[in-house]
Design a protein around this motif. Sequence first.
Motif, PDB file in Angstrom:
ATOM      1  N   GLU A 187       4.426   1.223   5.438  1.00 25.03           N
ATOM      2  CA  GLU A 187       4.549   1.647   6.832  1.00 25.03           C
ATOM      3  C   GLU A 187       5.772   2.537   7.012  1.00 25.03           C
ATOM      4  O   GLU A 187       6.913   2.105   6.770  1.00 25.03           O
ATOM      5  N   ASP A 188       5.512   3.802   7.359  1.00 28.36           N
ATOM      6  CA  ASP A 188       6.558   4.764   7.728  1.00 28.36           C
ATOM      7  C   ASP A 188       7.659   4.859   6.668  1.00 28.36           C
ATOM      8  O   ASP A 188       8.845   4.730   6.966  1.00 28.36           O
ATOM      9  N   GLN A 189       7.258   5.138   5.428  1.00 28.26           N
ATOM     10  CA  GLN A 189       8.215   5.203   4.322  1.00 28.26           C
ATOM     11  C   GLN A 189       8.500   6.647   3.924  1.00 28.26           C
ATOM     12  O   GLN A 189       7.571   7.442   3.720  1.00 28.26           O
ATOM     13  N   ASP A 200      -3.021   6.760   4.772  1.00 20.76           N
ATOM     14  CA  ASP A 200      -3.507   6.742   6.153  1.00 20.76           C
ATOM     15  C   ASP A 200      -2.597   7.550   7.072  1.00 20.76           C
ATOM     16  O   ASP A 200      -3.055   8.108   8.071  1.00 20.76           O
ATOM     17  N   HIS A 213       7.240   9.623   5.856  1.00 16.23           N
ATOM     18  CA  HIS A 213       6.609   8.741   6.849  1.00 16.23           C
ATOM     19  C   HIS A 213       5.241   8.252   6.374  1.00 16.23           C
ATOM     20  O   HIS A 213       4.264   8.221   7.129  1.00 16.23           O
ATOM     21  N   GLY A 226       2.300   5.805   5.285  1.00 16.28           N
ATOM     22  CA  GLY A 226       1.805   4.467   5.583  1.00 16.28           C
ATOM     23  C   GLY A 226       0.390   4.310   5.062  1.00 16.28           C
ATOM     24  O   GLY A 226      -0.361   5.285   4.964  1.00 16.28           O
ATOM     25  N   HIS A 227       0.023   3.084   4.705  1.00 16.43           N
ATOM     26  CA  HIS A 227      -1.349   2.848   4.228  1.00 16.43           C
ATOM     27  C   HIS A 227      -1.731   1.388   4.472  1.00 16.43           C
ATOM     28  O   HIS A 227      -0.903   0.480   4.348  1.00 16.43           O
ATOM     29  N   GLU A 228      -3.002   1.213   4.805  1.00 17.25           N
ATOM     30  CA  GLU A 228      -3.515  -0.130   5.094  1.00 17.25           C
ATOM     31  C   GLU A 228      -4.840  -0.339   4.391  1.00 17.25           C
ATOM     32  O   GLU A 228      -5.724   0.522   4.429  1.00 17.25           O
ATOM     33  N   ARG A 246      -1.682  -4.360   5.638  1.00 17.01           N
ATOM     34  CA  ARG A 246      -0.941  -3.099   5.583  1.00 17.01           C
ATOM     35  C   ARG A 246       0.111  -3.236   4.487  1.00 17.01           C
ATOM     36  O   ARG A 246       0.894  -4.179   4.487  1.00 17.01           O
ATOM     37  N   ARG A 272       5.949  -4.017   3.346  1.00 21.15           N
ATOM     38  CA  ARG A 272       5.509  -2.702   3.818  1.00 21.15           C
ATOM     39  C   ARG A 272       6.566  -1.612   3.656  1.00 21.15           C
ATOM     40  O   ARG A 272       6.464  -0.546   4.254  1.00 21.15           O
ATOM     41  N   ARG A 273       7.583  -1.859   2.855  1.00 26.92           N
ATOM     42  CA  ARG A 273       8.600  -0.823   2.677  1.00 26.92           C
ATOM     43  C   ARG A 273       8.995  -0.681   1.205  1.00 26.92           C
ATOM     44  O   ARG A 273       8.669  -1.528   0.376  1.00 26.92           O
TER      45      ARG A 273
END
Length: 600
Positions: free
Chosen positions: A21-23, A57, A9, A11-13, A18, A199-200
């Motif tokens: 996200e939720d990988q 993050d 899960h 995620g980083h921005e 971003r 984001r994935r």
Amino acid sequence: MGILIGLEHVGHEWPGKRVLEDQTIGINEGERIGIVGRNGDGKSTLLEIVGHVLEPDAGTVTWRRNISVGYLGQADQLADGDPVRHAIFGDVPEYTWASDARIRAILDELVGDLDLGGAVGELSGGQRRRVDLCRVLCHTWDVILMDEPTNHLDLAAIEWLADHLRRRWPAGEGALLVVTHDRWFLDEVCEHMWEVHDRRIEPFEGGYSAYIQQRVERERQAAVMEERRQNTLRKELNWLAHGAKARTSKPKFRIEAARALIANDPPLRNPLELKRLAVSRLGKQVIEMKGVSFAYPGGPRVIEDVDWLIGPGDRYGILGANGAGKSTLLALMTGALTPTSGTVKIGASVRFGFMSQHLDALGEKDDWRVLEVLGRYKRSYLVGGKMQSPTQLIERLGFEQRELQNFIRDLSGGQRRRLALLCVILEEPNVLVLDEPGNDLDTDMLAVMEDLLDSWPGTLLVVSHDRYLMERVTDDQFALIDGHVRHVPGGVDEYLRLLGEKGVESQAETAAQGDGPSRPASAGLSNQERRELKKRFDAVSRKLEKTAGEPDRLRAEMAVVDASDYAALMAAQEALDACLAEREALEDEWLELSDRLGIE
């Protein structure tokens, strides 16, 4: 096969964007993974997160207990005051690493020309890169993470690195994650691909070629599904709009379904394309070099006695090791340098478009905005039958409208290179000269640039260590070896073979001068000779496999030629004969090499 590193899960921005996200994804023992994606989509960020260089993050990154992980970043962390020896080995005693044949081979290949006692701060950028790469390769790791490892390496060093990484661990052991734009390298080394986008992280089986095939198929399937969705969407919208009175009695679930279809409409990706622009007409004479030699003041000759004729429409690639003089040769050809001896004649109608590897044209414009740079050119250009402004063209090369207000100093390396290429083309040259045009570009943008160069109607001269790009956009390759220009019909493979033969000759000369042990010619192959022969054998095998279906394809094309079109029939037959002759020569060479190597 056990898992070595797991991401859960994650995620980083970054400010304003971003990237993950939720990988959730894992790295298993024995995996060799290439990471691709557009510039700015998070490839390097992902590598830093996996290597615990950067804390995400959100989510966690778990290393299996007691594993060791080596990391090569784009920027090195070497201390300027350290000796090269210490930068590579730290406090490890010299007798430990000097007695290891594997480590000595790495040192010979990457830093054999450097003084191990010299200070890191005295090295050039390319030399520092090789020292940092040597630091990673000389140690033992369970997992190696590499960000653009081929930067500053020439073709021979890139091939050596690919071979080293293929053989570094036994099958099923160790793991490699590599971010690189070098597609040949990805195909040679990697057996899995991760694409970072939107984001994935999307995994693919196989190397770069297999990834492209799977991606095309997935996009085809997605297009079919999208077409079905659009058809449903049109029906729903038509039903919703079918009269004001009817709308008041629509079932609520139908209205919500239609809204959901609209909400799920995906954003359009940048088209990333630029079709042919007009170029000035090119006369019969382009560049003629006769007896050209050049030496910098107080130094040896860099270019020696070169005779070369370049005509309209020629598409030539120039190969050579780092420091061989390729950029000097381009400067002589374009009139930027005057030869020490000999003559360079440039056609009266020639208009050069030159993009240097250091992007000199943008070097003094750091305080300019992108719009200001584009404002120096004509207001409109004829592209693909339509008049378009420079701002429309730069958007078609992946820039967003908001990015046109950015300062040049704030652009990424890939953005600067795209802008520089467009600026060169907007000058409407008829001879395009590109020195390392692929630097800093992601694989998608490289494909776009290659499509653009495919349709280039003028003369094209390219210097590049990217063999995929070189063989894609040029028709013939020439090698600069010891100051002399030599045609290499076999392309990069033939050039590397010539370098190998040159290395064997140098060893023989050293032995003859008493600087090393001599041996009779009839003795067995040395390790160096065997390695070079094996490289050539592998290259010939790949070329045979690559051209296996070519004769059948040419025969099929000849079968549909109009029997009354004698010229077309002759051209088709000549193409088939040339293909068969090339394959016969390759087969003969394959047999000879297999015999010398003792391969049955």
